[in-house]
Design a protein around this motif. Structure first.
Motif, PDB file in Angstrom:
ATOM      1  N   ASP A   4       0.865  -1.169   0.000  1.00 55.06           N
ATOM      2  CA  ASP A   4       0.000   0.000   0.000  1.00 55.06           C
ATOM      3  C   ASP A   4       0.907   1.225   0.000  1.00 55.06           C
ATOM      4  O   ASP A   4       1.444   1.624   1.028  1.00 55.06           O
ATOM      5  N   TYR A   5       1.092   1.822  -1.172  1.00 60.58           N
ATOM      6  CA  TYR A   5       2.015   2.949  -1.268  1.00 60.58           C
ATOM      7  C   TYR A   5       1.514   4.172  -0.513  1.00 60.58           C
ATOM      8  O   TYR A   5       2.317   5.037  -0.149  1.00 60.58           O
ATOM      9  N   ASP A   6       0.208   4.276  -0.271  1.00 57.99           N
ATOM     10  CA  ASP A   6      -0.281   5.369   0.564  1.00 57.99           C
ATOM     11  C   ASP A   6       0.380   5.326   1.936  1.00 57.99           C
ATOM     12  O   ASP A   6       0.703   6.355   2.526  1.00 57.99           O
ATOM     13  N   GLU A   7       0.600   4.130   2.437  1.00 53.49           N
ATOM     14  CA  GLU A   7       1.139   3.940   3.782  1.00 53.49           C
ATOM     15  C   GLU A   7       2.621   4.288   3.871  1.00 53.49           C
ATOM     16  O   GLU A   7       3.099   4.784   4.903  1.00 53.49           O
ATOM     17  N   ILE A   8       3.371   4.055   2.783  1.00 55.37           N
ATOM     18  CA  ILE A   8       4.829   4.196   2.876  1.00 55.37           C
ATOM     19  C   ILE A   8       5.377   5.357   2.054  1.00 55.37           C
ATOM     20  O   ILE A   8       6.595   5.444   1.877  1.00 55.37           O
ATOM     21  N   THR A   9       4.526   6.254   1.577  1.00 57.12           N
ATOM     22  CA  THR A   9       5.013   7.343   0.730  1.00 57.12           C
ATOM     23  C   THR A   9       6.159   8.136   1.366  1.00 57.12           C
ATOM     24  O   THR A   9       7.181   8.376   0.713  1.00 57.12           O
ATOM     25  N   SER A  64      -1.822   5.614  -6.390  1.00 51.62           N
ATOM     26  CA  SER A  64      -1.759   5.944  -4.968  1.00 51.62           C
ATOM     27  C   SER A  64      -2.065   7.412  -4.721  1.00 51.62           C
ATOM     28  O   SER A  64      -1.398   8.302  -5.265  1.00 51.62           O
ATOM     29  N   GLU A  66      -1.571   9.178  -1.945  1.00 46.32           N
ATOM     30  CA  GLU A  66      -0.483   9.856  -1.244  1.00 46.32           C
ATOM     31  C   GLU A  66       0.692  10.122  -2.174  1.00 46.32           C
ATOM     32  O   GLU A  66       1.349  11.168  -2.072  1.00 46.32           O
ATOM     33  N   TYR A 158      13.276   7.296  10.875  1.00 46.11           N
ATOM     34  CA  TYR A 158      12.871   5.987  10.372  1.00 46.11           C
ATOM     35  C   TYR A 158      13.982   4.967  10.585  1.00 46.11           C
ATOM     36  O   TYR A 158      15.154   5.235  10.320  1.00 46.11           O
ATOM     37  N   ARG A 189       6.107   4.445  16.072  1.00 48.74           N
ATOM     38  CA  ARG A 189       4.988   3.924  15.274  1.00 48.74           C
ATOM     39  C   ARG A 189       5.546   2.851  14.345  1.00 48.74           C
ATOM     40  O   ARG A 189       6.459   3.111  13.569  1.00 48.74           O
ATOM     41  N   THR A 191       4.918  -0.012  11.330  1.00 46.75           N
ATOM     42  CA  THR A 191       4.087  -0.546  10.254  1.00 46.75           C
ATOM     43  C   THR A 191       4.825  -1.715   9.620  1.00 46.75           C
ATOM     44  O   THR A 191       6.065  -1.797   9.672  1.00 46.75           O
ATOM     45  N   PRO A 193       4.460  -3.190   6.097  1.00 47.73           N
ATOM     46  CA  PRO A 193       3.983  -3.378   4.716  1.00 47.73           C
ATOM     47  C   PRO A 193       4.732  -4.506   4.012  1.00 47.73           C
ATOM     48  O   PRO A 193       5.837  -4.894   4.410  1.00 47.73           O
TER      49      PRO A 193
END
Length: 245
Positions: A4-9, A64, A66, A158, A189, A191, A193
């Motif tokens: 899901d590229y929205d999540e990792i943009t 995507s 994002e 990150y 946080r 995630t 993916p």
């Protein structure tokens, strides 16, 4: 299933914002064949921006939200039109002198049906004498079946851990990420993916292009050097069989 590229943009931007190996290849083609240029899987606009900076119009197709949001910011003031869309369902009602699919975007086509639907759409959208250009990993450099681990820290808080699974029988690479981001409040946080990519062999791509009536040149790099077993990428330039090479 693809990531899901929205999540990792934001992470994607940090990882690839300095990658420029392919820009000369695509900008030279754009200057040779003119605009508008259609980029499929335009991501954050890295390549679209480089082309538009040379005064050419670009249509950037990206599924995507994002990615498109960042891309619009990244190409602000330039002649880049951002469209939501899927390269497998290409129906734009216009033709282009150059269609590009940079940075392994075709590896998100997982079945023969998806691949054929995409290439059929590209052929419909190529102007007379137009060109298709794309690049892919050279699978000769993909390791044996198993797991590859990597750990890396990036700016802006990150930390990335990943392991990559190679499934040769399916020509699939599955990359499982654990992304830890330090928030402003000091919390972490996390995630997780997953990125799925389907790779191509050289002659598989050549047969695919020929089946749609396309002639092509295969290069082993972005300076149009000859392709060898040691080449890191397969860079293709293709055109309708009745067009001049």
């Amino acid at each position: 299933m693809s990531v899901d590229y929205d999540e990792i943009t934001p992470l994607y931007v940090l990882q690839y914002q300095r990658y420029a190996d392919d820009l000369g290849f695509y900008t030279r083609l754009a200057q040779d064949y003119g605009g508008p240029v259609l980029e499929l899987g335009a991501g954050t606009g890295r390549v679209s921006r480089a082309i538009a900076q040379r005064g050419l119009e670009v249509v950037a197709l990206e599924p995507s939200a994002e990615m498109r949001k960042f891309g619009r910011q990244h190409t602000k003031g330039l002649k880049v039109q951002w469209l939501e869309g899927d390269m497998r369902l290409l129906e734009l009602g216009r033709k282009f002198p150059l269609i590009i699919v940079p940075f392994n975007a075709l590896m998100h086509l997982y079945s023969l049906e998806e691949q054929d639907a995409t290439l059929a759409g590209v052929v419909r959208h190529l102007a007379e004498g137009g060109r298709l250009a794309f690049d892919l990993y050279n699978p000769a450099h993909i390791g044996p079946e198993g797991v590859m681990k990597f750990e890396g820290a990036y700016e802006e808080g990150y930390t990335v851990f990943l392991y990559q699974e190679h499934h040769p029988s399916a020509q699939m690479l599955i990359t499982n990420y654990q992304v830890d981001q330090l928030t402003r409040g000091g919390a972490v946080r996390r995630t997780t993916p997953t990125l799925t990519q389907r790779y191509y062999t050289r002659y598989e791509v050549e047969r695919w292009l020929r089946s749609f009536g396309l002639e092509y040149r295969l290069f082993g790099g972005f300076q149009k050097e000859p392709f060898t077993a040691d080449s890191a990428v397969m860079a293709f330039e293709a055109w309708a069989g009745d067009a001049s090479p």
